[in-house]
Scaffold this motif. Structure first.
Motif, PDB file in Angstrom:
ATOM      1  N   GLN A 110      31.465 -19.036 -10.680  1.00 10.25           N
ATOM      2  CA  GLN A 110      30.275 -18.903  -9.835  1.00 10.25           C
ATOM      3  C   GLN A 110      30.222 -19.556  -8.510  1.00 10.25           C
ATOM      4  OE1 GLN A 110      27.090 -19.908 -12.844  1.00 10.25           O
ATOM      5  NE2 GLN A 110      27.735 -18.277 -14.288  1.00 10.25           N
ATOM      6  N   ILE A 111      30.678 -20.994  -8.935  1.00 11.81           N
ATOM      7  CA  ILE A 111      30.581 -21.778  -7.551  1.00 11.81           C
ATOM      8  C   ILE A 111      31.605 -21.100  -6.325  1.00 11.81           C
ATOM      9  CG2 ILE A 111      31.388 -24.208  -6.498  1.00 11.81           C
ATOM     10  CD1 ILE A 111      30.673 -25.158  -9.263  1.00 11.81           C
ATOM     11  N   ARG A 112      32.900 -20.567  -6.710  1.00 16.15           N
ATOM     12  CA  ARG A 112      33.760 -19.577  -5.770  1.00 16.15           C
ATOM     13  C   ARG A 112      32.753 -18.605  -5.184  1.00 16.15           C
ATOM     14  NH1 ARG A 112      37.389 -18.744  -8.932  1.00 16.15           N
ATOM     15  NH2 ARG A 112      39.068 -20.548  -8.420  1.00 16.15           N
ATOM     16  N   GLU A 113      32.145 -17.803  -6.132  1.00 15.22           N
ATOM     17  CA  GLU A 113      31.387 -16.630  -5.554  1.00 15.22           C
ATOM     18  C   GLU A 113      30.339 -16.968  -4.649  1.00 15.22           C
ATOM     19  OE1 GLU A 113      30.102 -14.495  -8.835  1.00 15.22           O
ATOM     20  OE2 GLU A 113      32.210 -13.998  -9.571  1.00 15.22           O
ATOM     21  N   GLN A 114      29.542 -17.979  -4.829  1.00 12.45           N
ATOM     22  CA  GLN A 114      28.508 -18.638  -4.071  1.00 12.45           C
ATOM     23  C   GLN A 114      29.032 -19.309  -2.834  1.00 12.45           C
ATOM     24  OE1 GLN A 114      25.955 -21.279  -6.316  1.00 12.45           O
ATOM     25  NE2 GLN A 114      25.421 -19.563  -7.825  1.00 12.45           N
ATOM     26  N   ALA A 115      30.060 -20.082  -2.863  1.00 13.76           N
ATOM     27  CA  ALA A 115      30.818 -20.162  -1.605  1.00 13.76           C
ATOM     28  C   ALA A 115      30.925 -19.143  -0.789  1.00 13.76           C
ATOM     29  CB  ALA A 115      31.995 -21.411  -2.053  1.00 13.76           C
ATOM     30  N   GLU A 116      31.645 -18.075  -1.401  1.00  9.83           N
ATOM     31  CA  GLU A 116      32.117 -16.938  -0.595  1.00  9.83           C
ATOM     32  C   GLU A 116      30.926 -16.516   0.129  1.00  9.83           C
ATOM     33  OE1 GLU A 116      35.031 -15.853   0.350  1.00  9.83           O
ATOM     34  OE2 GLU A 116      36.352 -17.547  -0.951  1.00  9.83           O
ATOM     35  N   GLN A 117      29.683 -16.338  -0.546  1.00 11.61           N
ATOM     36  CA  GLN A 117      28.668 -15.590  -0.105  1.00 11.61           C
ATOM     37  C   GLN A 117      28.035 -16.334   1.088  1.00 11.61           C
ATOM     38  OE1 GLN A 117      25.774 -14.825  -3.474  1.00 11.61           O
ATOM     39  NE2 GLN A 117      27.264 -13.474  -4.421  1.00 11.61           N
ATOM     40  N   TRP A 118      27.898 -17.984   0.687  1.00 13.20           N
ATOM     41  CA  TRP A 118      27.363 -18.761   1.892  1.00 13.20           C
ATOM     42  C   TRP A 118      28.313 -18.332   2.998  1.00 13.20           C
ATOM     43  CZ3 TRP A 118      29.577 -22.775   4.459  1.00 13.20           C
ATOM     44  CH2 TRP A 118      28.814 -23.389   5.491  1.00 13.20           C
ATOM     45  N   ARG A 119      29.475 -18.342   2.911  1.00 12.10           N
ATOM     46  CA  ARG A 119      30.299 -18.092   4.122  1.00 12.10           C
ATOM     47  C   ARG A 119      30.208 -16.796   4.687  1.00 12.10           C
ATOM     48  NH1 ARG A 119      34.166 -21.528   1.246  1.00 12.10           N
ATOM     49  NH2 ARG A 119      34.840 -19.350   0.205  1.00 12.10           N
ATOM     50  N   ALA A 120      29.945 -16.004   4.040  1.00  9.61           N
ATOM     51  CA  ALA A 120      29.650 -14.561   4.476  1.00  9.61           C
ATOM     52  C   ALA A 120      28.316 -14.169   5.052  1.00  9.61           C
ATOM     53  CB  ALA A 120      29.803 -13.416   3.108  1.00  9.61           C
ATOM     54  N   VAL A 121      27.349 -14.904   4.390  1.00 11.19           N
ATOM     55  CA  VAL A 121      25.939 -14.693   4.983  1.00 11.19           C
ATOM     56  C   VAL A 121      25.491 -15.689   6.190  1.00 11.19           C
ATOM     57  CG1 VAL A 121      23.427 -14.905   4.272  1.00 11.19           C
ATOM     58  CG2 VAL A 121      25.151 -13.806   2.881  1.00 11.19           C
ATOM     59  N   VAL A 122      26.226 -17.123   5.914  1.00  8.88           N
ATOM     60  CA  VAL A 122      25.643 -18.125   6.833  1.00  8.88           C
ATOM     61  C   VAL A 122      27.042 -18.328   7.910  1.00  8.88           C
ATOM     62  CG1 VAL A 122      24.816 -20.331   7.161  1.00  8.88           C
ATOM     63  CG2 VAL A 122      23.999 -18.793   5.298  1.00  8.88           C
ATOM     64  N   ALA A 123      28.140 -19.023   7.173  1.00  9.80           N
ATOM     65  CA  ALA A 123      28.807 -19.538   8.165  1.00  9.80           C
ATOM     66  C   ALA A 123      29.553 -18.594   9.277  1.00  9.80           C
ATOM     67  CB  ALA A 123      29.913 -20.030   7.340  1.00  9.80           C
ATOM     68  N   VAL A 124      30.024 -17.405   8.549  1.00  9.28           N
ATOM     69  CA  VAL A 124      30.648 -16.344   9.519  1.00  9.28           C
ATOM     70  C   VAL A 124      29.872 -15.837  10.558  1.00  9.28           C
ATOM     71  CG1 VAL A 124      32.029 -14.283   9.616  1.00  9.28           C
ATOM     72  CG2 VAL A 124      32.492 -15.995   7.803  1.00  9.28           C
ATOM     73  N   PRO A 125      28.602 -15.567  10.184  1.00 11.40           N
ATOM     74  CA  PRO A 125      27.533 -15.144  11.176  1.00 11.40           C
ATOM     75  C   PRO A 125      27.314 -16.103  12.411  1.00 11.40           C
ATOM     76  CG  PRO A 125      26.998 -14.029   9.002  1.00 11.40           C
ATOM     77  CD  PRO A 125      27.837 -15.059   8.846  1.00 11.40           C
ATOM     78  N   VAL A 126      27.122 -17.251  11.874  1.00 11.09           N
ATOM     79  CA  VAL A 126      27.073 -18.348  12.863  1.00 11.09           C
ATOM     80  C   VAL A 126      28.098 -18.681  13.916  1.00 11.09           C
ATOM     81  CG1 VAL A 126      26.689 -20.810  13.301  1.00 11.09           C
ATOM     82  CG2 VAL A 126      25.342 -19.689  11.561  1.00 11.09           C
ATOM     83  N   ILE A 127      29.202 -18.594  13.369  1.00 16.43           N
ATOM     84  CA  ILE A 127      30.509 -18.597  14.047  1.00 16.43           C
ATOM     85  C   ILE A 127      30.679 -17.516  14.917  1.00 16.43           C
ATOM     86  CG2 ILE A 127      32.916 -18.791  14.010  1.00 16.43           C
ATOM     87  CD1 ILE A 127      32.834 -20.072  11.499  1.00 16.43           C
ATOM     88  N   ASP A 128      30.240 -16.118  14.605  1.00 12.63           N
ATOM     89  CA  ASP A 128      30.395 -15.322  15.434  1.00 12.63           C
ATOM     90  C   ASP A 128      29.494 -15.218  16.532  1.00 12.63           C
ATOM     91  OD1 ASP A 128      32.607 -14.164  14.005  1.00 12.63           O
ATOM     92  OD2 ASP A 128      31.408 -13.090  12.589  1.00 12.63           O
ATOM     93  N   THR A 129      28.184 -15.562  16.032  1.00 17.57           N
ATOM     94  CA  THR A 129      27.178 -15.661  17.206  1.00 17.57           C
ATOM     95  C   THR A 129      27.508 -16.781  18.324  1.00 17.57           C
ATOM     96  OG1 THR A 129      25.393 -14.971  15.305  1.00 17.57           O
ATOM     97  CG2 THR A 129      24.454 -16.117  17.494  1.00 17.57           C
ATOM     98  N   VAL A 130      28.063 -17.813  18.050  1.00 12.72           N
ATOM     99  CA  VAL A 130      28.319 -18.797  18.957  1.00 12.72           C
ATOM    100  C   VAL A 130      29.385 -18.098  19.929  1.00 12.72           C
ATOM    101  CG1 VAL A 130      29.478 -20.947  19.229  1.00 12.72           C
ATOM    102  CG2 VAL A 130      27.693 -20.807  17.547  1.00 12.72           C
ATOM    103  N   ASN A 131      30.365 -17.191  19.523  1.00 14.38           N
ATOM    104  CA  ASN A 131      31.534 -16.810  20.144  1.00 14.38           C
ATOM    105  C   ASN A 131      30.752 -15.632  21.141  1.00 14.38           C
ATOM    106  OD1 ASN A 131      33.215 -18.382  19.193  1.00 14.38           O
ATOM    107  ND2 ASN A 131      33.824 -17.112  17.505  1.00 14.38           N
ATOM    108  N   THR A 132      29.647 -15.019  20.443  1.00 13.14           N
ATOM    109  CA  THR A 132      29.203 -13.726  21.343  1.00 13.14           C
ATOM    110  C   THR A 132      27.751 -14.290  22.273  1.00 13.14           C
ATOM    111  OG1 THR A 132      27.914 -13.069  19.450  1.00 13.14           O
ATOM    112  CG2 THR A 132      30.238 -12.058  19.748  1.00 13.14           C
ATOM    113  N   SER A 133      27.100 -14.952  21.596  1.00  7.31           N
ATOM    114  CA  SER A 133      25.790 -15.063  22.283  1.00  7.31           C
ATOM    115  C   SER A 133      25.447 -16.320  22.455  1.00  7.31           C
ATOM    116  CB  SER A 133      24.480 -14.664  21.242  1.00  7.31           C
ATOM    117  OG  SER A 133      24.808 -13.088  20.777  1.00  7.31           O
ATOM    118  N   GLY A 134      26.205 -17.458  22.130  1.00  6.11           N
ATOM    119  CA  GLY A 134      25.948 -18.835  22.612  1.00  6.11           C
ATOM    120  C   GLY A 134      25.483 -19.625  21.249  1.00  6.11           C
ATOM    121  N   THR A 135      25.172 -20.908  21.679  1.00  6.35           N
ATOM    122  CA  THR A 135      24.853 -21.758  20.688  1.00  6.35           C
ATOM    123  C   THR A 135      23.247 -21.604  20.391  1.00  6.35           C
ATOM    124  OG1 THR A 135      24.303 -23.395  22.479  1.00  6.35           O
ATOM    125  CG2 THR A 135      26.397 -23.425  21.391  1.00  6.35           C
TER     126      THR A 135
END
Length: 545
Positions: free
Chosen positions: A114-139
């Protein structure tokens, strides 16, 4: 069966079997408990410990990921994103490691999934979008994504990890309790085994004291009374069957000893009477031998003077009236002269034989090489007449009387030269070898030899194997030699294995302080005059006439 008739061996065997079965049962239980304890300790050391460490490290890697993403959203610097990337890799490694340790714990393993799945979900919902937004739209746009929902999602993930830690801690406490319980059980088993051993030892001591020591003590006391002379006392049978049979055997021995003792007392009386008679006979024999020896010496000594007169006057008659009477008268006078001379030689040899061991000069260290030098000089005339040769090698230093040993070797060498084969020059060789604590000395010649059936007769006094016309002499030389050898503690014999000539061997004791490994070297040979002895190429020194 009546317990009193049980043998001591059967009783001890039964007791040992019972104790052994009890100890074996305790040992079996102990082995099972030890195996369980080892399993619990192995789980504590190799599973719960790494799981606790891994769960704490997992929480740290998640915090690193969240911190790295927030930092990158604020600065936009890729360096701030490194903790996130490293945390993702560490998370995967930790989850894989923990998953391998939880094969026997499905509930905790499910929590890890469950921890593995929730960590993947957190990265997919929060971490990855934040990183992509910094790269495309700024901080600025990226920071707007960190809302209340993203925070709650990470808090849920962190709570899952903390719950995992609590489950791992509960597992560790459970395993530790089991290990403690098995350890306590092992201690109880050891204490029980020790108590069994002590109780068995105490019982065995009391048992042995009652069944063995006390009966043996009683039996020993009775035996001591018998040993003190009370052979009429019966032995009481006490203790287990073995000791009872021993008592019967001792009592049987007592009866036999008593019977034998009665016979011994009777025989002792007879033996004492016989010993007294033997003692009287021995004293009479010693006195008789002493008188006989003295008589032989005095008789032979007193015969010298009248015999010299007879010989002198017979020789005077032979010189003065030779040819004046008839031929038969000359022959009679010659017979008388020869008989008187032979009688003188016999008396002189008998005197020499009787003096051996009686007139002594004392034992000293005698070098037989030097003795052979004297022997060669004394036999020079006989060797020249026979074209003889005397050699010797490896002769030792012995302890004895030099005059007697010289006489011994002169007799041996003279006999070897005298009993030579016709028209064959006499060859005599003396050698020695060590055999244990004796020197074995050999005098070997190339003469006429001795038949095996006469090998012992030649050492008898006045014993001759040939007529006096063929070989002159009195026949006492080897008898004198035998008496000299025996006086020195040795023995003399003819070697029957020698087929050519004669080999006479005799032994003499080794000097007490001479090392066993020492072997005498070759000696200087005897001198036939003032000349040096010849030395053969093989190293054997010799005297040649």
């Amino acid at each position: 069966m009546n317990g009193r008739k049980w043998t001591l061996r059967r009783r001890v065997t039964t007791m040992c079997v019972l104790i052994g079965v009890l100890l074996a049962a305790l040992a079996t239980i102990g082995v099972v408990q030890a195996a369980q304890n080892r399993t619990h300790l192995d789980t504590l050391l190799n599973k719960s410990g790494p799981l606790r460490t891994g769960s704490e490290a997992l929480l740290g890697t998640l915090l690193d990921q969240e911190t790295g993403v927030r930092g990158y959203a604020v600065s936009g610097d890729p360096v701030d994103l490194v903790p996130y990337q490293r945390g993702v890799e560490q998370e995967r490694d930790l989850l894989t490691q923990m998953d391998g340790l939880l094969t026997d714990e499905p509930d905790i393993r499910r929590r890890v999934g469950q921890i593995r799945e929730q960590a993947e979900q957190w990265r997919a919902v929060v971490a990855v979008p934040v990183i992509d937004t910094v790269n495309t739209s700024g901080t600025g746009a990226a920071q707007a994504l960190f809302d209340e929902q993203s925070r709650v999602r990470f808090d849920v993930l962190r709570a899952e990890v903390q719950q995992l830690q609590e489950e791992i801690l509960a597992l560790r406490n459970e395993i530790a309790g089991d290990a403690r319980q098995t350890g306590n059980t092992l201690v109880v088993l050891l204490v029980t085994a020790a108590a069994v051993v002590l109780i068995a030892a105490g019982a065995l001591i009391l048992w042995i004291n009652r069944l063995v020591i006390n009966p043996v003590t009683v039996l020993a006391g009775q035996v001591r009374l018998i040993a003190a002379g009370d052979y009429q006392r019966d032995i009481e049978r006490v203790g287990p069957p073995e000791l009872a049979r021993l008592a019967e055997d001792v009592d049987g021995m007592r009866r036999r000893i008593a019977a034998d003792l009665a016979e011994v007392r009777e025989a002792r009386t007879r033996i004492e009477w016989i010993n007294s008679q033997l003692q009287k006979q021995a004293e009479e024999l010693v006195r008789s031998n002493r008188d006989l020896e003295q008589f032989a010496y005095v008789a032979s000594h007193d015969l010298q003077e009248p015999l010299r007169k007879v010989a002198s006057f017979c020789q005077l008659l032979q010189r003065r009236y030779a040819g004046q009477l008839d031929e038969r008268a000359d022959q009679y006078i010659a017979f008388a002269v020869d008989g008187a001379q032979r009688m003188q030689r016999l008396i002189n040899d008998l005197l020499a034989f009787s003096r051996i061991g009686r007139l002594t000069t004392g034992f000293t260290d005698v070098d037989l090489d030097e003795v052979m030098t004297q022997v060669a000089g004394q036999t020079e005339a006989a060797r020249q007449y026979a074209s003889g040769e005397v050699t010797w090698s490896d002769l030792p230093v012995v302890h004895g009387e030099e005059p007697l040993l010289t006489n011994l070797l002169v007799n041996l060498v003279s006999n070897s030269i005298k009993f030579r084969r016709p028209d064959v020059p006499a060859r005599v060789h003396l050698s020695a070898r060590r055999t244990g604590d004796e020197w074995e000395i050999t005098c070997q010649d190339n003469g006429i030899g001795i038949e095996p059936e006469f090998a012992d007769k030649i050492f008898v006094i006045f014993q001759r194997l040939h007529s006096k016309d063929a070989y002159p002499g009195t026949g006492i030389g080897l008898a004198i030699g035998k008496k000299i050898v025996e006086y020195h503690g040795g023995r003399i014999w003819v070697d029957p294995e020698v087929t050519e000539g004669t080999a006479i061997r005799f032994t003499l004791p080794v000097v007490a302080d001479e090392p066993a490994a020492d072997e005498p070297g070759g000696s200087d040979a005897a001198d036939t005059g003032d000349d040096e002895p010849a030395q053969r190429p093989d190293g054997v020194k010799e005297t040649v006439a």
